[in-house]
Design a protein around this motif. Sequence first.
Motif, PDB file in Angstrom:
ATOM      1  N   ALA A   1       0.750  -1.166   0.097  1.00 50.92           N
ATOM      2  CA  ALA A   1      -0.021  -0.134   0.005  1.00 50.92           C
ATOM      3  C   ALA A   1       0.857   1.241  -0.170  1.00 50.92           C
ATOM      4  O   ALA A   1       2.100   1.396   0.419  1.00 50.92           O
ATOM      5  CB  ALA A   1      -0.899   0.061   1.230  1.00 50.92           C
ATOM      6  N   LEU A   2       0.436   2.326  -0.514  1.00 49.26           N
ATOM      7  CA  LEU A   2       0.999   3.770  -0.665  1.00 49.26           C
ATOM      8  C   LEU A   2       0.460   4.739   0.094  1.00 49.26           C
ATOM      9  O   LEU A   2      -0.815   4.995   0.149  1.00 49.26           O
ATOM     10  CB  LEU A   2       1.479   4.139  -2.220  1.00 49.26           C
ATOM     11  N   PHE A   3       1.404   5.588   0.878  1.00 47.85           N
ATOM     12  CA  PHE A   3       0.707   6.768   1.714  1.00 47.85           C
ATOM     13  C   PHE A   3       1.914   7.781   1.351  1.00 47.85           C
ATOM     14  O   PHE A   3       3.071   7.714   1.428  1.00 47.85           O
ATOM     15  CB  PHE A   3       1.004   6.612   3.307  1.00 47.85           C
ATOM     16  N   GLY A   4       1.327   9.005   0.638  1.00 52.51           N
ATOM     17  CA  GLY A   4       2.197   9.907   0.638  1.00 52.51           C
ATOM     18  C   GLY A   4       1.534  11.442   0.753  1.00 52.51           C
ATOM     19  O   GLY A   4       0.336  11.501   0.707  1.00 52.51           O
ATOM     20  N   HIS A   5       2.431  12.251   1.381  1.00 54.00           N
ATOM     21  CA  HIS A   5       1.958  13.477   1.849  1.00 54.00           C
ATOM     22  C   HIS A   5       2.517  14.779   0.886  1.00 54.00           C
ATOM     23  O   HIS A   5       3.915  14.632   0.664  1.00 54.00           O
ATOM     24  CB  HIS A   5       2.109  14.002   3.441  1.00 54.00           C
ATOM     25  N   SER A   6       1.855  15.584   0.396  1.00 55.04           N
ATOM     26  CA  SER A   6       2.317  16.504  -0.582  1.00 55.04           C
ATOM     27  C   SER A   6       2.864  16.151  -1.750  1.00 55.04           C
ATOM     28  O   SER A   6       2.367  15.476  -2.537  1.00 55.04           O
ATOM     29  CB  SER A   6       3.043  17.611   0.625  1.00 55.04           C
ATOM     30  N   MET A   7       4.177  16.507  -2.101  1.00 61.36           N
ATOM     31  CA  MET A   7       4.831  16.037  -2.903  1.00 61.36           C
ATOM     32  C   MET A   7       5.003  14.318  -2.879  1.00 61.36           C
ATOM     33  O   MET A   7       4.774  13.849  -4.089  1.00 61.36           O
ATOM     34  CB  MET A   7       6.467  16.607  -2.959  1.00 61.36           C
ATOM     35  N   GLY A   8       4.736  13.936  -1.964  1.00 55.76           N
ATOM     36  CA  GLY A   8       4.986  12.258  -1.808  1.00 55.76           C
ATOM     37  C   GLY A   8       3.408  11.728  -2.310  1.00 55.76           C
ATOM     38  O   GLY A   8       3.589  10.554  -2.662  1.00 55.76           O
ATOM     39  N   ALA A   9       2.580  12.484  -2.069  1.00 53.15           N
ATOM     40  CA  ALA A   9       1.322  11.998  -2.717  1.00 53.15           C
ATOM     41  C   ALA A   9       1.462  11.935  -4.304  1.00 53.15           C
ATOM     42  O   ALA A   9       0.626  10.848  -5.044  1.00 53.15           O
ATOM     43  CB  ALA A   9       0.058  13.007  -2.256  1.00 53.15           C
ATOM     44  N   MET A  10       2.008  12.961  -4.887  1.00 50.14           N
ATOM     45  CA  MET A  10       2.225  12.734  -6.305  1.00 50.14           C
ATOM     46  C   MET A  10       3.161  11.784  -6.931  1.00 50.14           C
ATOM     47  O   MET A  10       2.643  11.031  -7.714  1.00 50.14           O
ATOM     48  CB  MET A  10       2.834  14.149  -6.824  1.00 50.14           C
ATOM     49  N   LEU A  11       4.143  11.311  -5.967  1.00 53.64           N
ATOM     50  CA  LEU A  11       4.923  10.298  -6.326  1.00 53.64           C
ATOM     51  C   LEU A  11       4.270   8.952  -5.983  1.00 53.64           C
ATOM     52  O   LEU A  11       4.333   8.179  -6.993  1.00 53.64           O
ATOM     53  CB  LEU A  11       6.188  10.216  -5.375  1.00 53.64           C
ATOM     54  N   ALA A  12       3.368   9.018  -5.123  1.00 56.53           N
ATOM     55  CA  ALA A  12       2.724   7.896  -4.733  1.00 56.53           C
ATOM     56  C   ALA A  12       1.640   7.343  -5.858  1.00 56.53           C
ATOM     57  O   ALA A  12       1.359   6.334  -6.228  1.00 56.53           O
ATOM     58  CB  ALA A  12       1.769   7.820  -3.446  1.00 56.53           C
ATOM     59  N   PHE A  13       0.979   8.386  -6.432  1.00 54.73           N
ATOM     60  CA  PHE A  13       0.219   8.198  -7.590  1.00 54.73           C
ATOM     61  C   PHE A  13       1.059   7.432  -8.625  1.00 54.73           C
ATOM     62  O   PHE A  13       0.450   6.590  -9.467  1.00 54.73           O
ATOM     63  CB  PHE A  13      -0.458   9.447  -7.852  1.00 54.73           C
ATOM     64  N   GLU A  14       2.103   8.297  -9.122  1.00 57.75           N
ATOM     65  CA  GLU A  14       2.928   7.913 -10.250  1.00 57.75           C
ATOM     66  C   GLU A  14       3.392   6.174 -10.009  1.00 57.75           C
ATOM     67  O   GLU A  14       3.615   5.620 -10.822  1.00 57.75           O
ATOM     68  CB  GLU A  14       3.894   8.669 -10.542  1.00 57.75           C
ATOM     69  N   ILE A  15       3.720   5.968  -8.692  1.00 55.82           N
ATOM     70  CA  ILE A  15       4.363   4.802  -8.409  1.00 55.82           C
ATOM     71  C   ILE A  15       3.177   3.630  -8.440  1.00 55.82           C
ATOM     72  O   ILE A  15       3.431   2.700  -9.036  1.00 55.82           O
ATOM     73  CB  ILE A  15       4.973   4.854  -6.942  1.00 55.82           C
ATOM     74  N   ALA A  16       1.976   4.167  -7.950  1.00 64.15           N
ATOM     75  CA  ALA A  16       0.899   3.148  -8.075  1.00 64.15           C
ATOM     76  C   ALA A  16       0.800   2.695  -9.352  1.00 64.15           C
ATOM     77  O   ALA A  16       0.275   1.585  -9.751  1.00 64.15           O
ATOM     78  CB  ALA A  16      -0.327   3.874  -7.217  1.00 64.15           C
ATOM     79  N   SER A  17       0.690   3.800 -10.355  1.00 64.08           N
ATOM     80  CA  SER A  17       0.515   3.671 -11.867  1.00 64.08           C
ATOM     81  C   SER A  17       1.576   2.517 -12.351  1.00 64.08           C
ATOM     82  O   SER A  17       1.256   1.655 -13.112  1.00 64.08           O
ATOM     83  CB  SER A  17       0.367   4.898 -12.566  1.00 64.08           C
ATOM     84  N   ARG A  18       2.753   2.909 -12.068  1.00 57.31           N
ATOM     85  CA  ARG A  18       3.764   2.070 -12.407  1.00 57.31           C
ATOM     86  C   ARG A  18       3.659   0.732 -11.813  1.00 57.31           C
ATOM     87  O   ARG A  18       3.898  -0.489 -12.752  1.00 57.31           O
ATOM     88  CB  ARG A  18       5.106   2.585 -12.140  1.00 57.31           C
ATOM     89  N   LEU A  19       3.277   0.454 -10.505  1.00 54.69           N
ATOM     90  CA  LEU A  19       3.104  -0.809 -10.069  1.00 54.69           C
ATOM     91  C   LEU A  19       2.092  -1.652 -10.865  1.00 54.69           C
ATOM     92  O   LEU A  19       2.313  -2.645 -10.842  1.00 54.69           O
ATOM     93  CB  LEU A  19       2.911  -0.815  -8.515  1.00 54.69           C
ATOM     94  N   GLU A  20       0.920  -1.012 -11.016  1.00 56.03           N
ATOM     95  CA  GLU A  20      -0.163  -1.697 -11.583  1.00 56.03           C
ATOM     96  C   GLU A  20      -0.013  -2.254 -13.107  1.00 56.03           C
ATOM     97  O   GLU A  20      -0.144  -3.149 -13.591  1.00 56.03           O
ATOM     98  CB  GLU A  20      -1.480  -0.811 -11.590  1.00 56.03           C
TER      99      GLU A  20
END
Length: 258
Positions: free
Chosen positions: A90-109
Amino acid sequence: MRTTVGADPWLRRFHPSPDAGVRLVCLPHAGGSASFYFPFSRAFPAAVEVLAVQYPGRQERHQEPAVADINLLADRITDALAAEADRPLALFGHSMGAMLAFEIASRLEELGIAVPQLFVSGRRAPSRHRAMESVHTFTDEGLVAELLALDGTDAELLADPEVLQMILPAIRSDYRAVETYRYRPRPKLLCPVVALTGDSDPRVDLDEARAWADHTSGSFDLRVFPGGHFYLSAQQTAVVELVQQRLLPLTWSEIRDG
Protein backbone atom coordinates in the motif's frame (compact mmCIF):
# COMPACT_ATOMS: atom_id res chain seq x y z
CA MET A 1 15.98 6.11 16.51
CA ARG A 2 16.37 2.48 15.46
CA THR A 3 16.70 2.14 11.72
CA THR A 4 17.24 -0.78 9.40
CA VAL A 5 18.82 0.62 6.25
CA GLY A 6 19.61 -2.55 4.38
CA ALA A 7 21.20 -2.70 0.94
CA ASP A 8 18.72 -0.35 -0.76
CA PRO A 9 19.34 3.35 -0.05
CA TRP A 10 15.75 4.25 -0.92
CA LEU A 11 13.94 2.42 1.89
CA ARG A 12 14.03 2.64 5.69
CA ARG A 13 12.52 0.15 8.13
CA PHE A 14 12.31 1.86 11.50
CA HIS A 15 10.35 -1.04 13.02
CA PRO A 16 11.02 -4.20 11.00
CA SER A 17 8.17 -6.68 11.03
CA PRO A 18 9.03 -9.84 9.06
CA ASP A 19 5.62 -11.39 9.72
CA ALA A 20 3.59 -8.35 8.63
CA GLY A 21 0.70 -9.11 6.29
CA VAL A 22 1.02 -5.83 4.38
CA ARG A 23 3.66 -3.16 3.80
CA LEU A 24 2.85 0.54 3.85
CA VAL A 25 5.23 2.61 1.74
CA CYS A 26 5.39 6.20 3.05
CA LEU A 27 6.63 9.04 0.85
CA PRO A 28 7.66 12.39 2.38
CA HIS A 29 6.78 15.94 1.40
CA ALA A 30 9.09 18.38 -0.42
CA GLY A 31 12.15 18.90 1.75
CA GLY A 32 11.13 15.99 3.95
CA SER A 33 13.02 12.83 4.81
CA ALA A 34 12.22 9.28 5.84
CA SER A 35 12.45 10.21 9.53
CA PHE A 36 9.26 12.28 9.19
CA TYR A 37 7.45 8.92 9.29
CA PHE A 38 9.24 7.49 12.33
CA PRO A 39 6.32 8.32 14.71
CA PHE A 40 3.92 7.04 12.07
CA SER A 41 5.81 3.75 11.83
CA ARG A 42 5.96 3.34 15.61
CA ALA A 43 2.19 3.76 15.89
CA PHE A 44 1.31 0.78 13.68
CA PRO A 45 0.92 -2.79 14.94
CA ALA A 46 3.30 -5.49 13.75
CA ALA A 47 0.76 -6.56 11.13
CA VAL A 48 1.68 -3.47 9.10
CA GLU A 49 5.35 -2.93 8.22
CA VAL A 50 6.12 0.68 7.32
CA LEU A 51 8.74 1.36 4.64
CA ALA A 52 9.74 5.03 4.66
CA VAL A 53 11.26 6.32 1.44
CA GLN A 54 14.50 8.28 1.68
CA TYR A 55 15.06 10.66 -1.22
CA PRO A 56 18.64 11.53 -2.27
CA GLY A 57 20.17 14.75 -0.99
CA ARG A 58 19.20 14.50 2.71
CA GLN A 59 20.29 12.89 5.97
CA GLU A 60 22.59 9.93 5.28
CA ARG A 61 22.13 10.53 1.51
CA HIS A 62 23.08 14.20 1.73
CA GLN A 63 26.13 13.78 -0.49
CA GLU A 64 24.01 12.44 -3.35
CA PRO A 65 22.48 14.95 -5.76
CA ALA A 66 18.76 15.49 -5.29
CA VAL A 67 16.47 14.45 -8.14
CA ALA A 68 14.39 17.33 -9.47
CA ASP A 69 11.97 15.26 -11.56
CA ILE A 70 8.87 13.48 -10.23
CA ASN A 71 8.80 10.88 -12.98
CA LEU A 72 12.47 9.98 -12.56
CA LEU A 73 12.00 9.69 -8.80
CA ALA A 74 8.93 7.50 -9.34
CA ASP A 75 10.89 5.23 -11.71
CA ARG A 76 13.71 4.72 -9.22
CA ILE A 77 11.44 4.16 -6.22
CA THR A 78 9.33 1.68 -8.21
CA ASP A 79 12.49 -0.26 -9.03
CA ALA A 80 13.33 -0.41 -5.32
CA LEU A 81 9.82 -1.54 -4.39
CA ALA A 82 9.72 -4.39 -6.88
CA ALA A 83 11.90 -6.38 -4.48
CA GLU A 84 9.36 -5.81 -1.67
CA ALA A 85 6.33 -7.15 -3.53
CA ASP A 86 6.35 -10.54 -1.83
CA ARG A 87 3.44 -9.11 0.15
CA PRO A 88 0.90 -6.36 -0.56
CA LEU A 89 2.30 -2.84 -1.02
CA ALA A 90 0.00 0.00 0.00
CA LEU A 91 1.15 3.58 -0.57
CA PHE A 92 0.86 6.72 1.59
CA GLY A 93 2.22 10.03 0.34
CA HIS A 94 2.00 13.53 1.76
CA SER A 95 2.20 16.62 -0.46
CA MET A 96 4.98 15.91 -3.00
CA GLY A 97 4.85 12.36 -1.69
CA ALA A 98 1.22 12.08 -2.81
CA MET A 99 2.21 12.89 -6.39
CA LEU A 100 4.95 10.28 -6.20
CA ALA A 101 2.61 7.72 -4.64
CA PHE A 102 0.18 8.20 -7.53
CA GLU A 103 2.89 7.80 -10.16
CA ILE A 104 4.34 4.75 -8.37
CA ALA A 105 0.91 3.14 -8.05
CA SER A 106 0.44 3.56 -11.79
CA ARG A 107 3.82 1.97 -12.50
CA LEU A 108 3.25 -0.93 -10.10
CA GLU A 109 -0.11 -1.71 -11.70
CA GLU A 110 1.52 -1.61 -15.15
CA LEU A 111 3.96 -4.24 -13.84
CA GLY A 112 1.07 -6.39 -12.68
CA ILE A 113 1.68 -5.66 -8.99
CA ALA A 114 -1.64 -5.00 -7.27
CA VAL A 115 -1.81 -1.97 -4.98
CA PRO A 116 -4.38 -2.66 -2.24
CA GLN A 117 -4.75 0.99 -1.19
CA LEU A 118 -3.45 4.43 -2.15
CA PHE A 119 -3.54 7.21 0.47
CA VAL A 120 -2.90 10.70 -0.92
CA SER A 121 -2.49 13.46 1.66
CA GLY A 122 -2.16 17.21 1.43
CA ARG A 123 -2.13 17.42 -2.36
CA ARG A 124 -4.60 18.26 -5.09
CA ALA A 125 -5.37 15.68 -7.78
CA PRO A 126 -2.71 15.32 -10.50
CA SER A 127 -5.00 16.72 -13.18
CA ARG A 128 -5.58 19.93 -11.18
CA HIS A 129 -2.82 22.35 -12.06
CA ARG A 130 -2.31 25.77 -10.48
CA ALA A 131 -0.58 28.33 -12.64
CA MET A 132 2.34 30.50 -11.53
CA GLU A 133 3.89 28.18 -8.94
CA SER A 134 7.54 29.17 -8.80
CA VAL A 135 8.80 28.71 -5.24
CA HIS A 136 11.87 26.91 -6.59
CA THR A 137 12.97 30.19 -8.22
CA PHE A 138 12.76 32.20 -4.98
CA THR A 139 15.80 33.56 -3.20
CA ASP A 140 16.97 31.58 -0.18
CA GLU A 141 15.15 34.08 2.03
CA GLY A 142 11.95 33.65 0.06
CA LEU A 143 12.21 29.87 0.20
CA VAL A 144 12.67 29.98 3.97
CA ALA A 145 9.64 32.28 4.28
CA GLU A 146 7.56 29.75 2.33
CA LEU A 147 8.64 26.92 4.62
CA LEU A 148 7.82 28.96 7.71
CA ALA A 149 4.39 29.83 6.33
CA LEU A 150 3.55 26.14 5.86
CA ASP A 151 4.76 25.36 9.40
CA GLY A 152 6.26 22.02 8.45
CA THR A 153 9.92 22.69 9.23
CA ASP A 154 11.46 23.44 12.61
CA ALA A 155 11.93 27.23 12.79
CA GLU A 156 15.15 26.79 14.78
CA LEU A 157 16.68 24.77 11.96
CA LEU A 158 15.71 27.43 9.44
CA ALA A 159 17.43 30.06 11.59
CA ASP A 160 20.76 28.21 11.53
CA PRO A 161 22.91 29.29 8.53
CA GLU A 162 24.98 26.08 8.55
CA VAL A 163 21.87 23.91 8.55
CA LEU A 164 20.33 26.00 5.78
CA GLN A 165 23.41 25.52 3.64
CA MET A 166 22.95 21.77 3.98
CA ILE A 167 19.18 21.48 3.45
CA LEU A 168 18.17 24.23 1.03
CA PRO A 169 19.58 22.59 -2.14
CA ALA A 170 17.43 19.49 -1.62
CA ILE A 171 14.38 21.57 -0.70
CA ARG A 172 14.76 23.74 -3.80
CA SER A 173 15.20 20.63 -5.94
CA ASP A 174 12.02 19.11 -4.50
CA TYR A 175 10.04 22.26 -5.20
CA ARG A 176 11.36 22.25 -8.76
CA ALA A 177 10.20 18.65 -9.14
CA VAL A 178 6.73 19.51 -7.83
CA GLU A 179 6.27 22.72 -9.78
CA THR A 180 7.46 21.35 -13.13
CA TYR A 181 5.40 18.16 -12.87
CA ARG A 182 2.61 17.82 -15.44
CA TYR A 183 0.04 15.07 -15.36
CA ARG A 184 0.16 12.69 -18.30
CA PRO A 185 -3.27 11.19 -19.07
CA ARG A 186 -3.31 7.42 -18.68
CA PRO A 187 -5.81 4.67 -17.74
CA LYS A 188 -7.37 5.11 -14.33
CA LEU A 189 -5.85 3.30 -11.38
CA LEU A 190 -7.51 0.07 -10.31
CA CYS A 191 -6.81 0.55 -6.61
CA PRO A 192 -9.03 2.24 -4.01
CA VAL A 193 -7.96 5.80 -3.21
CA VAL A 194 -8.38 7.76 0.01
CA ALA A 195 -7.62 11.49 -0.16
CA LEU A 196 -6.79 13.22 3.12
CA THR A 197 -6.56 16.97 3.61
CA GLY A 198 -6.54 19.68 6.26
CA ASP A 199 -9.57 21.95 6.37
CA SER A 200 -7.38 25.08 6.26
CA ASP A 201 -4.66 23.91 3.87
CA PRO A 202 -3.75 26.84 1.59
CA ARG A 203 -2.33 24.43 -0.99
CA VAL A 204 -5.43 22.24 -1.44
CA ASP A 205 -9.11 23.14 -1.52
CA LEU A 206 -11.84 20.53 -1.15
CA ASP A 207 -12.74 20.54 -4.83
CA GLU A 208 -9.11 19.82 -5.75
CA ALA A 209 -8.98 17.00 -3.19
CA ARG A 210 -12.26 15.47 -4.44
CA ALA A 211 -10.84 15.41 -7.96
CA TRP A 212 -8.68 12.42 -6.95
CA ALA A 213 -11.85 10.40 -7.58
CA ASP A 214 -11.34 10.98 -11.32
CA HIS A 215 -8.09 9.02 -11.22
CA THR A 216 -9.34 5.62 -10.07
CA SER A 217 -11.87 3.06 -11.18
CA GLY A 218 -11.83 1.71 -7.64
CA SER A 219 -13.54 3.17 -4.60
CA PHE A 220 -12.82 6.72 -3.43
CA ASP A 221 -13.10 8.39 -0.06
CA LEU A 222 -12.28 11.93 1.06
CA ARG A 223 -11.35 12.58 4.69
CA VAL A 224 -10.97 16.13 6.03
CA PHE A 225 -9.06 16.83 9.25
CA PRO A 226 -8.61 19.99 11.32
CA GLY A 227 -5.43 21.81 10.40
CA GLY A 228 -3.33 23.25 7.61
CA HIS A 229 -0.88 21.74 5.18
CA PHE A 230 0.85 19.74 7.90
CA TYR A 231 -2.35 18.66 9.67
CA LEU A 232 -0.78 15.18 9.63
CA SER A 233 1.51 15.88 12.57
CA ALA A 234 -1.28 16.93 14.94
CA GLN A 235 -3.78 14.37 13.63
CA GLN A 236 -1.44 11.38 13.58
CA THR A 237 -3.60 9.18 15.83
CA ALA A 238 -6.72 9.70 13.72
CA VAL A 239 -4.83 9.17 10.47
CA VAL A 240 -3.19 5.97 11.73
CA GLU A 241 -6.59 4.65 12.81
CA LEU A 242 -8.00 5.36 9.36
CA VAL A 243 -5.11 3.66 7.60
CA GLN A 244 -5.31 0.65 9.92
CA GLN A 245 -9.00 0.24 9.22
CA ARG A 246 -8.18 -0.03 5.54
CA LEU A 247 -5.10 -2.24 5.78
CA LEU A 248 -5.57 -4.72 8.61
CA PRO A 249 -8.29 -6.76 6.86
CA LEU A 250 -6.06 -7.32 3.84
CA THR A 251 -4.74 -10.77 2.97
CA TRP A 252 -3.00 -12.10 -0.10
CA SER A 253 -6.05 -14.19 -0.99
CA GLU A 254 -8.36 -11.18 -0.92
CA ILE A 255 -6.06 -9.30 -3.26
CA ARG A 256 -5.53 -12.31 -5.55
CA ASP A 257 -9.24 -13.04 -5.80
CA GLY A 258 -10.04 -9.38 -6.39
